[in-house]
Write an enzyme that holds these catalytic residues in place. Structure first.
Site, short mmCIF file in Angstrom:
data_model
loop_
_atom_site.label_atom_id
_atom_site.label_comp_id
_atom_site.label_asym_id
_atom_site.label_seq_id
_atom_site.Cartn_x
_atom_site.Cartn_y
_atom_site.Cartn_z
N ASP A 111 29.52 -22.89 36.40
CA ASP A 111 28.91 -23.81 37.36
C ASP A 111 29.56 -25.18 37.21
O ASP A 111 30.74 -25.27 36.83
CB ASP A 111 27.39 -23.85 37.12
CG ASP A 111 26.60 -24.17 38.38
OD1 ASP A 111 26.86 -25.23 38.98
OD2 ASP A 111 25.74 -23.37 38.77
N HIS A 140 23.89 -29.57 39.56
CA HIS A 140 23.71 -28.16 39.93
C HIS A 140 23.76 -27.24 38.70
O HIS A 140 22.89 -26.39 38.51
CB HIS A 140 24.81 -27.79 40.94
CG HIS A 140 24.64 -26.46 41.59
ND1 HIS A 140 25.12 -25.30 41.04
CD2 HIS A 140 24.06 -26.10 42.77
CE1 HIS A 140 24.85 -24.29 41.85
NE2 HIS A 140 24.21 -24.75 42.91
N SER A 162 21.35 -20.37 44.90
CA SER A 162 21.78 -20.90 43.60
C SER A 162 20.64 -20.95 42.60
O SER A 162 20.85 -20.76 41.41
CB SER A 162 22.28 -22.34 43.77
OG SER A 162 23.62 -22.36 44.13
#
Ligand SMILES: *[C@@H]1O[C@H](CO)[C@@H](O)[C@H](O)[C@H]1NC(C)=O
Ligand SMILES: *[C@@H]1O[C@H](CO)[C@@H](O)[C@H](O)[C@H]1NC(C)=O
Ligand SMILES: *[C@@H]1O[C@H](CO)[C@@H](O)[C@H](O)[C@H]1NC(C)=O
Ligand SMILES: *[C@@H]1O[C@H](CO)[C@@H](O)[C@H](O)[C@H]1NC(C)=O
Ligand SMILES: *[C@@H]1O[C@H](CO)[C@@H](O)[C@H](O)[C@H]1NC(C)=O
Length: 775
Positions: free
Chosen positions: A154, A223, A563
């Site tokens: 990620d 994220h 996600s």
């Protein structure tokens, strides 16, 4: 041939000397490619010399085309020598084309950009109640995932987050080979919880250097921190976003060890970096790899199946017994949008949880409307404020459209001062930014209205002023009131946290849907998990609202997307790995799929975002039900060789596959149809008359007699043979056949949905059955 190439290069070099602008042009022919050669013949414990020899062979192979080994050395920026055999190099298109023809090469992929698929969620899945862990919770069976290692490819990690504190954790498992490299100033400090933090940016540096924020694994976007803490973060009480949504942040496998592999930079992840991340995570010893990014659109066809690093990297992980869990994409609610659909990964769709953040709009005609917001500051008052449509408050230098979207610097202060401004969603402007535009023009509040395409999908955001978001149908009645009143007024109440919201879960509108156009023989997505308004750890580098001008920071953020759904399942797989270490990745996926729920909290079939009954193309086998997954009774297992056989049916040759398998595999003379892959779901994408499929069940529980029952899809006759399977011991495997026949008068209705259930009275091993009858 080689000398002509050398001449070409010389010519390019000559241009380079003349003028810097030309030099750019010369370089424009070149780009990054991954030259994929299969697997290495050696294993994980091979001595370093083997790896060096592999690197050397890459130099020789490319050198044979470029004309010199030195040129090859200069061009290659990754040699994959651990479990993937291949290299990434900066090459001319012609050189890449020539490499692709080389007999040792399986495939050559041009580098592409993949994109990130941007406390209550666990509570909602029955693992606990009122903060107490339930006795049959998978958390208990799995000891909270103790010593399982979850890797996350990620945007990196914010290591200082309380979610990654190692307080009370034992030594790092000896088998772990990962580390946290980087120069003193930039290294991410690891501990006994966060045990790895690597970064891969060489492809990105060639493709888009501006995206790279450093040679480090630190998460400057948030994220990666969010997804990693959702999968394996520890319990952190009193986590909140600016004080809103106050609760305990929890990872799925709270005692697992976690490792971050930063392969995404500024929201994008380049092919060769992604492959390097996969290779490293497998080699370091991860048990689960979580991947919350992917292609923006499905691959065009099965031919390009391997031209994509998640498909390829995850195959190598599967061969080494490592589970890979991926997000399905955020291109819903349209059909045929699912990505990351390889049969060796678990593909996760996003569903809602039973938590909402409602507030209320009161209009001058005393009509009330429910909106959604996280904002509950003390800026609210009880009085009614005048309302104005943003489109009617445009400054002269802005179009009505920009103004209606509440673009910054487009609202005329005298027209909006002290008023509640109605803004339209979209226009590529972050929602919180719209509120900032209203506030800076002197507005008192904001109503954010969905457009027709947005439908009922509303988001709770931490706005900077009293604000709320409403559905399209509510927006229509709001506009009606505004048009009918000479002096429209409204009030917005502070938002509350509401639990136990009915008709949950339902499918999120944004979640990508099947069928998989790339590979219609495997039903995708596989499973749904919470992906709306998920509270998890965040970076302190940027605002959780993703608005640069927003100077607020928070250790926790509420985000939505597949996600966010993906790491929930990664956490559950981590727990399964702890509770059932002998199961294969396919067995764990089967356990999760066959025990999933297809009903919501009212007992009705789970709904889609449009209010209709959701189908397997939205949720796969259903919504994940972790406590059941630990004891599924039976599983549909798949061996690596079965994946290779599947690839034979897909058109790969024995030569290709023997490279992938390290020389041990050859295609059967007549490979079984792809529908026969021993998957826990059944999909027949083009049924002509009838078809008989084979499946194999493995007993992973007590001895037992299982009986088949089914509901055939509409217009389809279905029979199962045999209808009873007797398992006398654990580990025993039994085959059965399913015949699917179309009824002649009911053809051409598109995909129809049914199910197959094997039960011993205690376990219900449920598979979706999906058929498209053509004739
Ligand atoms: C969050 O809730 C806890 C009690 O559940 C309370 O002690 C704490 O002050 C709250 N925090 C905020 C920021 O509201
Ligand atoms: C429009 O003009 C105003 C000054 O009158 C300025 O502040 C604003 O930034 C301008 N808006 C845009 C979008 O250029
Ligand atoms: C307000 O703006 C919306 C969107 O631009 C438009 O559809 C609506 O008709 C407007 N309503 C009024 C009362 O002007
Ligand atoms: C299956 O279809 C074939 C024709 O393709 C037909 O001959 C056969 O009888 C069918 N079998 C069943 C069980 O319907
Ligand atoms: C499907 O089942 C019906 C009812 O049992 C039967 O009449 C029909 O012939 C069957 N069709 C096929 C194609 O097997």
């Amino acid at each position: 041939m080689a000398s002509r190439r050398a001449l070409l290069l010389l010519a390019a070099a000559a241009i380079l000397c003349v003028c810097a602008a030309q030099c750019r042009l010369a370089h424009a022919w070149k780009r990054s490619y991954v030259v994929y050669l299969g697997a290495h013949p050696y294993g994980r414990d091979a001595p370093l010399e083997e790896h060096e020899r592999a690197t050397e062979s890459h130099h020789e192979l490319l050198g044979s085309v470029l004309g010199s080994k030195q040129l090859a050395k200069d061009a290659i920026f990754y040699s994959y020598t651990k479990n993937i055999n291949g290299f990434a190099a900066y090459l001319d298109e012609e050189v890449a084309a020539e490499m692709a023809k080389h007999p040792d090469v399986v495939t050559v992929m041009p580098s592409k950009m993949l994109k990130l698929h941007t406390t209550r969620s666990w509570d909602f899945m029955d693992m606990e109640k009122d903060g107490q862990v339930l006795p049959d919770s998978i958390w208990k069976h799995a000891n909270f995932g103790q010593n399982v290692i979850i890797a996350n490819l990620d945007s990196g990690v914010w290591p200082e987050s309380s979610s990654f504190s190692d307080e009370g954790m034992a030594e790092v498992p000896k088998r772990w080979r990962g580390s946290c490299p980087g120069s003193a100033k930039y290294a991410v400090p690891c501990n006994r919880k966060l045990i790895g933090a690597r970064y891969f940016n060489k492809d990105m540096l060639l493709s888009n250097p501006a995206a790279v924020d450093g040679n480090w694994a630190r998460d400057t976007e948030g994220h990666g921190t969010h997804t990693l803490s959702t999968a394996g973060g520890r319990f952190v009480p009193r986590a909140s976003l600016f004080g809103y949504a106050n609760g305990t942040a929890k990872g799925g496998a709270p005692r697992a060890r976690v490792a971050a592999y930063k392969v995404c930079w500024a929201g994008e992840c380049a092919t060769a970096d992604v492959l390097a991340g996969f290779e490293s995570a497998v080699h370091d010893g991860a048990d689960v790899i979580s991947v919350s990014f992917g292609q923006e659109a499905p691959l065009a066809d099965t031919k390009s199946f391997f031209h994509e690093p998640v498909t390829l990297g995850s195959l190598h992980a599967a061969i080494h017994g490592v589970s890979v869990v991926c997000s399905a994409g955020n291109s819903g609610p349209f059909d045929d949008t699912v990505v990351n659909g390889a049969p060796w990964v678990t593909t996760v769709a996003a569903s809602t949880v039973d938590r909402d953040f409602p507030n209320q709009i009161t209009l001058g005609n005393n009509i009330h409307m429910k909106g959604m917001s996280l904002e509950s500051s003390d800026l609210h008052s009880n009085k009614l404020f005048p309302m104005v449509n943003a489109s009617g408050a445009a400054l002269p230098n802005c179009s009505a459209e920009l103004a209606s979207n509440c673009a910054m610097g487009c609202l005329d202060p005298p027209k909006v001062k002290g008023k509640i401004v109605v803004c339209v969603r979209g226009g590529d402007i972050p929602r919180v930014m719209k509120g900032m535009a209203v506030l800076s023009a002197g507005g008192a509040g904001m109503i954010l209205a969905n457009g027709k395409m947005d439908g009922d999908d509303v988001e709770a955001d931490p706005h900077v002023l009293p604000a709320t978001m409403i559905t399209y149908s509510e927006a229509v009645s709001l506009y009606k009131y505004m048009a009918s009143s000479a002096y429209p007024v409204a009030n917005i109440s502070p938002s509350k946290t509401e639990l136990g919201v009915k008709n949950s879960p339902s499918m999120a509108a944004f979640s990508s849907r099947g069928p998989s156009g790339t590979l219609p023989f495997v039903l995708k997505p596989d499973i749904a998990a919470p992906g709306v308004d998920i509270l998890a750890a965040f970076t302190e580098y940027v605002s959780p609202t993703e608005v640069a001008a927003d100077k607020r920071r928070s250790e926790y953020a509420i985000l939505s997307g597949t996600s966010m759904a993906c790491p929930h399942v990664s956490g559950v797989i981590g727990l399964l790995k702890a509770a059932r270490p002998e199961w294969s990745p396919a067995a764990m996926r089967s356990a999760i799929m066959t025990t999933a729920r297809t009903q919501d909290n009212t007992g009705a079939p789970m709904r889609d975002s449009n209010g209709k009954e959701a189908t397997a193309f939205a949720y796969g086998a259903g919504n994940v039900h972790p406590n059941r997954a630990v004891d599924p009774g039976l599983v549909y297992d798949i061996t690596p060789d079965e994946y290779f056989t599947f690839l034979c049916a897909l058109g790969f040759t024995t030569k290709d596959l023997s490279r992938l398998s390290g020389g041990k595999f050859s295609c059967p003379a007549k490979p079984p149809p792809m529908e026969d892959l021993n998957y826990p779901s059944i999909v027949v994408p083009a049924l002509r008359h009838n078809m008989t499929l084979t499946r194999r069940l493995k007993n992973v529980g007590r001895p037992g007699t299982y009986r088949a029952s089914w509901r055939a899809p509409f217009g389809i006759n279905m029979t199962v043979d045999p209808k009873v399977l007797v398992f006398e011991k654990a580990g025993e495997e039994k085959e059965f056949k399913v015949n699917i026949a179309s009824q002649k008068d009911k053809l051409g209705r598109g995909y129809v949905f049914g199910k197959l259930v094997w039960s011993d009275g205690i376990h219900y091993v449920r598979s979706p059955v999906v058929v498209n009858a053509l004739g």
